[in-house]
Design an enzyme around this catalytic site. Structure first.
Site, PDB file in Angstrom:
ATOM      1  N   HIS A 199      44.781  -8.447  20.131  1.00 55.70           N
ATOM      2  CA  HIS A 199      44.026  -9.174  19.107  1.00 55.70           C
ATOM      3  C   HIS A 199      44.902  -9.429  17.883  1.00 55.70           C
ATOM      4  O   HIS A 199      45.122  -8.536  17.064  1.00 55.70           O
ATOM      5  CB  HIS A 199      42.749  -8.409  18.748  1.00 55.70           C
ATOM      6  CG  HIS A 199      41.776  -8.362  19.874  1.00 55.70           C
ATOM      7  ND1 HIS A 199      41.785  -7.364  20.823  1.00 55.70           N
ATOM      8  CD2 HIS A 199      40.785  -9.216  20.235  1.00 55.70           C
ATOM      9  CE1 HIS A 199      40.826  -7.598  21.706  1.00 55.70           C
ATOM     10  NE2 HIS A 199      40.208  -8.721  21.376  1.00 55.70           N
ATOM     11  N   HIS A 246      41.342 -13.688  27.308  1.00 56.23           N
ATOM     12  CA  HIS A 246      41.116 -12.447  28.044  1.00 56.23           C
ATOM     13  C   HIS A 246      39.632 -12.265  28.339  1.00 56.23           C
ATOM     14  O   HIS A 246      38.782 -12.964  27.802  1.00 56.23           O
ATOM     15  CB  HIS A 246      41.685 -11.243  27.292  1.00 56.23           C
ATOM     16  CG  HIS A 246      41.086 -11.029  25.940  1.00 56.23           C
ATOM     17  ND1 HIS A 246      41.511 -11.693  24.813  1.00 56.23           N
ATOM     18  CD2 HIS A 246      40.081 -10.218  25.521  1.00 56.23           C
ATOM     19  CE1 HIS A 246      40.812 -11.305  23.768  1.00 56.23           C
ATOM     20  NE2 HIS A 246      39.916 -10.404  24.168  1.00 56.23           N
ATOM     21  N   CYS A 272      29.679  -4.952  22.308  1.00 59.35           N
ATOM     22  CA  CYS A 272      30.633  -5.825  22.994  1.00 59.35           C
ATOM     23  C   CYS A 272      31.817  -4.976  23.427  1.00 59.35           C
ATOM     24  O   CYS A 272      32.007  -3.873  22.928  1.00 59.35           O
ATOM     25  CB  CYS A 272      31.122  -6.929  22.067  1.00 59.35           C
ATOM     26  SG  CYS A 272      29.824  -8.025  21.478  1.00 59.35           S
ATOM     27  N   HIS A 314      35.424  -4.803  26.499  1.00 68.33           N
ATOM     28  CA  HIS A 314      36.318  -5.391  27.488  1.00 68.33           C
ATOM     29  C   HIS A 314      36.290  -4.566  28.770  1.00 68.33           C
ATOM     30  O   HIS A 314      36.564  -3.362  28.718  1.00 68.33           O
ATOM     31  CB  HIS A 314      37.749  -5.413  26.952  1.00 68.33           C
ATOM     32  CG  HIS A 314      37.876  -6.138  25.655  1.00 68.33           C
ATOM     33  ND1 HIS A 314      37.693  -5.514  24.435  1.00 68.33           N
ATOM     34  CD2 HIS A 314      38.145  -7.435  25.382  1.00 68.33           C
ATOM     35  CE1 HIS A 314      37.854  -6.407  23.469  1.00 68.33           C
ATOM     36  NE2 HIS A 314      38.124  -7.582  24.019  1.00 68.33           N
ATOM     37  N   GLU A 350      29.866   3.632  22.074  1.00 68.98           N
ATOM     38  CA  GLU A 350      29.564   3.123  20.729  1.00 68.98           C
ATOM     39  C   GLU A 350      28.215   3.591  20.204  1.00 68.98           C
ATOM     40  O   GLU A 350      28.064   3.847  19.015  1.00 68.98           O
ATOM     41  CB  GLU A 350      29.582   1.591  20.713  1.00 68.98           C
ATOM     42  CG  GLU A 350      30.952   0.998  20.893  1.00 68.98           C
ATOM     43  CD  GLU A 350      30.983  -0.498  20.655  1.00 68.98           C
ATOM     44  OE1 GLU A 350      30.106  -1.013  19.927  1.00 68.98           O
ATOM     45  OE2 GLU A 350      31.893  -1.153  21.187  1.00 68.98           O
ATOM     46  N   GLU A 391      39.657 -14.160  18.219  1.00 68.76           N
ATOM     47  CA  GLU A 391      39.027 -13.758  19.481  1.00 68.76           C
ATOM     48  C   GLU A 391      39.111 -14.976  20.388  1.00 68.76           C
ATOM     49  O   GLU A 391      38.816 -16.098  19.962  1.00 68.76           O
ATOM     50  CB  GLU A 391      37.566 -13.352  19.280  1.00 68.76           C
ATOM     51  CG  GLU A 391      37.371 -11.983  18.683  1.00 68.76           C
ATOM     52  CD  GLU A 391      37.704 -10.834  19.622  1.00 68.76           C
ATOM     53  OE1 GLU A 391      38.282 -11.057  20.707  1.00 68.76           O
ATOM     54  OE2 GLU A 391      37.389  -9.690  19.266  1.00 68.76           O
ATOM     55  N   GLU A 448      37.987 -15.426  24.262  1.00 64.52           N
ATOM     56  CA  GLU A 448      37.426 -14.646  25.364  1.00 64.52           C
ATOM     57  C   GLU A 448      36.572 -15.452  26.333  1.00 64.52           C
ATOM     58  O   GLU A 448      35.819 -16.330  25.923  1.00 64.52           O
ATOM     59  CB  GLU A 448      36.558 -13.515  24.801  1.00 64.52           C
ATOM     60  CG  GLU A 448      37.332 -12.542  23.942  1.00 64.52           C
ATOM     61  CD  GLU A 448      36.488 -11.436  23.343  1.00 64.52           C
ATOM     62  OE1 GLU A 448      37.062 -10.370  23.085  1.00 64.52           O
ATOM     63  OE2 GLU A 448      35.270 -11.621  23.136  1.00 64.52           O
TER      64      GLU A 448
END
Length: 182
Positions: free
Chosen positions: A25, A32, A67, A69, A87, A114, A116
């Site tokens: 990032h 990604h 959110c 990955h 989280e 970002e 994505e």
């Protein structure tokens, strides 16, 4: 938590490799894979979270629930469950796809990009929250209709991905239907 990576993608969405998440990032972030999830409680309320100030991109911004990955070899559903536990300290029902084709690129005020392919999911929480302060600085359970009105009136008050997801007609319809699952 061990070092996370992002799965790099070509323009067609085909994986081409991985890169450490923090290094990925930048002002020139490569495309990604990610995911975005909207969580609801048994009352049909949406969990809206405020990103911790330590976050590299969009610190302190209000956004949808969680959110992240997916890691290499991990399904999107497994990634959603993992990040909800990390989280939010919460267990959830199996995530349901609500906007599988979501893709976006946005630049935060600090110049971090970002970029994505980011399928969107919704789920119900099945346990109490135990917030990780390194990830989330604040949260609220809200009526979805009120959040959607807020996004329509003041989109700058929310993360760009949340705004883009919520303003997609089909995603909005699926989110609204999800509140009836309680």
């Amino acid at each position: 938590m061990q070092t996370e990576h992002v799965i790099l993608l070509n323009a067609q969405g085909v994986p081409t490799g991985t890169l450490e998440k923090y290094a990925a990032h930048t002002a020139d972030t490569l495309l990604h894979l990610a995911f975005s999830s909207w969580l609801f409680n048994a009352k049909g309320q949406l969990l809206v979270t405020r990103r911790a100030l330590s976050k590299k991109a969009w610190p302190g911004v209000w956004t949808n629930s969680v959110c992240g990955h997916p890691q290499l070899g991990e399904s999107n559903a497994e990634a959603v469950i993992r990040r909800c536990r990390y989280e939010l300290g919460v267990e959830i029902t199996p995530p349901e796809s609500i906007y599988p084709g979501f893709r976006y690129r946005a630049t935060d005020p600090n110049g971090i990009v970002e970029n994505e392919v980011c399928p969107v999911f919704a789920a119900l929480t099945t346990s109490a929250l135990q917030i990780n302060d390194d990830e989330v600085m604040d949260y609220q359970w809200c009526d979805l209709a009120a959040v959607l009105r807020g996004i329509d009136a003041t989109p700058w008050a929310f993360s760009p991905w949340m705004v883009m997801q919520a303003t997609n007609r089909e995603a909005r319809k699926r989110l609204s239907a999800f509140t009836q699952l309680k």
